[in-house]
Design a protein around this motif. Structure first.
Motif, PDB file in Angstrom:
ATOM      1  N   UNK A 330       0.754  -1.197  -0.012  1.00 28.19           N
ATOM      2  CA  UNK A 330       0.026   0.169  -0.033  1.00 28.19           C
ATOM      3  C   UNK A 330       0.826   1.170   0.005  1.00 28.19           C
ATOM      4  N   UNK A 331       1.885   1.246   0.512  1.00 25.77           N
ATOM      5  CA  UNK A 331       2.759   2.440   0.845  1.00 25.77           C
ATOM      6  C   UNK A 331       3.517   2.470  -0.529  1.00 25.77           C
ATOM      7  N   UNK A 332       3.936   1.695  -1.119  1.00 23.25           N
ATOM      8  CA  UNK A 332       4.545   1.803  -2.493  1.00 23.25           C
ATOM      9  C   UNK A 332       3.607   2.275  -3.497  1.00 23.25           C
ATOM     10  N   UNK A 333       2.403   1.679  -3.532  1.00 23.50           N
ATOM     11  CA  UNK A 333       1.299   2.228  -4.324  1.00 23.50           C
ATOM     12  C   UNK A 333       1.234   3.618  -4.126  1.00 23.50           C
ATOM     13  N   UNK A 334       1.080   4.080  -2.934  1.00 28.98           N
ATOM     14  CA  UNK A 334       0.504   5.668  -2.444  1.00 28.98           C
ATOM     15  C   UNK A 334       1.978   6.490  -3.048  1.00 28.98           C
ATOM     16  N   UNK A 335       3.019   6.104  -2.859  1.00 28.15           N
ATOM     17  CA  UNK A 335       4.134   6.756  -3.246  1.00 28.15           C
ATOM     18  C   UNK A 335       4.062   6.983  -4.818  1.00 28.15           C
ATOM     19  N   UNK A 336       3.761   5.695  -5.429  1.00 25.14           N
ATOM     20  CA  UNK A 336       3.650   5.921  -6.860  1.00 25.14           C
ATOM     21  C   UNK A 336       2.709   6.895  -7.491  1.00 25.14           C
ATOM     22  N   UNK A 337       1.450   6.716  -6.959  1.00 23.00           N
ATOM     23  CA  UNK A 337       0.275   7.415  -7.668  1.00 23.00           C
ATOM     24  C   UNK A 337       0.529   9.010  -7.029  1.00 23.00           C
ATOM     25  N   UNK A 338       1.027   9.310  -6.037  1.00 19.71           N
ATOM     26  CA  UNK A 338       1.496  10.659  -5.658  1.00 19.71           C
ATOM     27  C   UNK A 338       2.321  11.276  -6.692  1.00 19.71           C
TER      28      UNK A 338
END
Length: 415
Positions: A330-338
């Protein structure tokens, strides 16, 4: 080229001029509104009840984070134990920061949405409405997809906690099983006796945090999607002003229309840059904290995954792998989308100057050529979205992942 720009948008929606409402009833923000209302953070309907709702939910989130840190005080600390505790605590810290700092900046977000509303009310023709609707639909699809991901994550966490009870009910055995709490916590009570209350507290905190991450994140993404639509409208206005018919019929009326179109394009471009920068400056402290805790969460949860996979108990491994794997993913996905949406904004700004390069400005009258050259000179000053010294881009996402893996390697090498 002008016809090519218009054709996709003319085909996608019926061209009828109408107002676009972004605040409370707009079809593109409807899901964001539901998510933020559920946690008391929708800017337009603040009452005494929503303030109490915020205090209650913020207390649940903050207390959950505190009780995940208390084992560091009450128990003997070893490097492995500290990493185990902080792997989940750092992830919940993202929830606490996101939820509380968005509440602090709620008035700024409301003001930004008001400004965006005013700009949308000034759109000139049906094609501009079509462009902004296209980006609104895209934002709605992203919101729906991330909401589904959030629901699946919550379901996976809860299902993992009760899987042993479910199997024990289906295939009963004589040996009583201890109900395991998925993360290390210390409530200073008998955790076996009050395990269900502790699980309720943790699960409610996780649901609130997941709703906050999805609701806040998708609202900011939707806002930046609309600014991307504004950049696209600026490109459309430039091509519309400098189309071949205008340049061939070199009369006073056409010269005036070209001037007017270019001025409107520059004005829209300026508003898009201003709103994008204003948003980042409003949430900069929040984003900076999220970067720190995000890198820590990925590093520690990767280390936790390697800790668990090195154990001999395979059945235990599968259950305990769910929480750190979800936290890291989830953290990596959030980093990517941001970072992706920041890159998306930068690319749309670049597309404006590609449009200016491609139009036949060299056949326009001299005074119009000078105005176009003024636009081209603006390209020398690159437009980027930044959080402090960090530029929001795909390259920065790669840097964050690389940094997280580097810290994980350092931690793993010390065991």
């Amino acid at each position: 080229m002008y016809s090519r720009l218009l054709f996709p948008y003319q085909m996608r929606i019926r061209l009828c001029k109408r107002m676009i409402y972004l605040k409370t009833h707009d079809q593109y923000f409807s899901l964001n509104r539901i998510l933020l209302l559920a946690i008391g953070l929708w800017p337009y309907q603040q009452s005494n009840f929503t303030r109490l709702q915020f205090i209650f939910l913020s207390t649940i989130l903050t207390s959950s984070f505190i009780f995940q840190c208390t084992p560091l005080i009450s128990q003997k600390c070893t490097p492995d134990f500290v990493a185990k505790v902080l792997s989940s605590a750092s992830f919940f810290a993202l929830f606490v920061v996101k939820y509380n700092m968005f509440c602090i900046n709620m008035e700024a977000v409301k003001d930004l949405l008001e400004q965006l509303q005013l700009i949308c009310n000034e759109l000139k023709d049906n094609n501009e409405f079509a462009i902004i609707n296209e980006y609104g639909c895209s934002a709605k699809r992203v919101t729906a997809a991330l909401t589904i991901c959030g629901i699946c994550s919550v379901f996976a966490i809860i299902a993992a906690q009760f899987s042993s009870k479910i199997f024990d009910f289906i295939l009963p055995i004589n040996v009583s099983q201890i109900h395991r709490i998925p993360i290390t916590v210390e409530y200073f009570v008998d955790q076996e006796k009050y395990s269900y209350w502790i699980l309720l507290h943790i699960n409610v905190a996780f649901c609130v945090g997941a709703t906050a991450m999805v609701g806040i994140g998708t609202t900011l993404i939707a806002y930046l999607q609309y600014t991307c639509g504004m950049f696209k409208i600026a490109s459309y206005r430039i091509e519309h002003a400098m189309n071949n018919n205008m340049l061939r019929n070199n009369n006073l009326k056409n010269k005036f229309l070209i001037f007017e179109g270019l001025i409107f394009a520059v004005d829209m471009h300026r508003h898009a840059m201003k709103l994008s920068k204003h948003l980042l400056s409003s949430i900069e402290p929040m984003m900076f904290c999220l970067i720190i805790f995000g890198v820590a969460s990925v590093s520690l949860n990767l280390y936790r995954i390697f800790q668990i996979t090195s154990l001999d108990d395979t059945s235990l491994n599968v259950k305990e792998l769910i929480m750190p794997s979800l936290c890291a993913g989830i953290t990596i996905l959030y980093m990517f989308l941001s970072n992706y949406i920041g890159q998306h904004v930068t690319d749309h700004n670049h597309d404006i100057f590609v449009t200016v390069y491609n139009i036949r400005w060299y056949v326009a009258p001299l005074h119009i050529q000078r105005m176009v050259l003024f636009l081209l000179q603006r390209k020398s000053k690159e437009f980027i979205l930044n959080v402090g010294l960090f530029v929001v881009s795909i390259e920065f996402f790669a840097t964050l992942v690389k940094t997280s893996v580097s810290y994980f390697t350092v931690i793993y090498s010390t065991q």
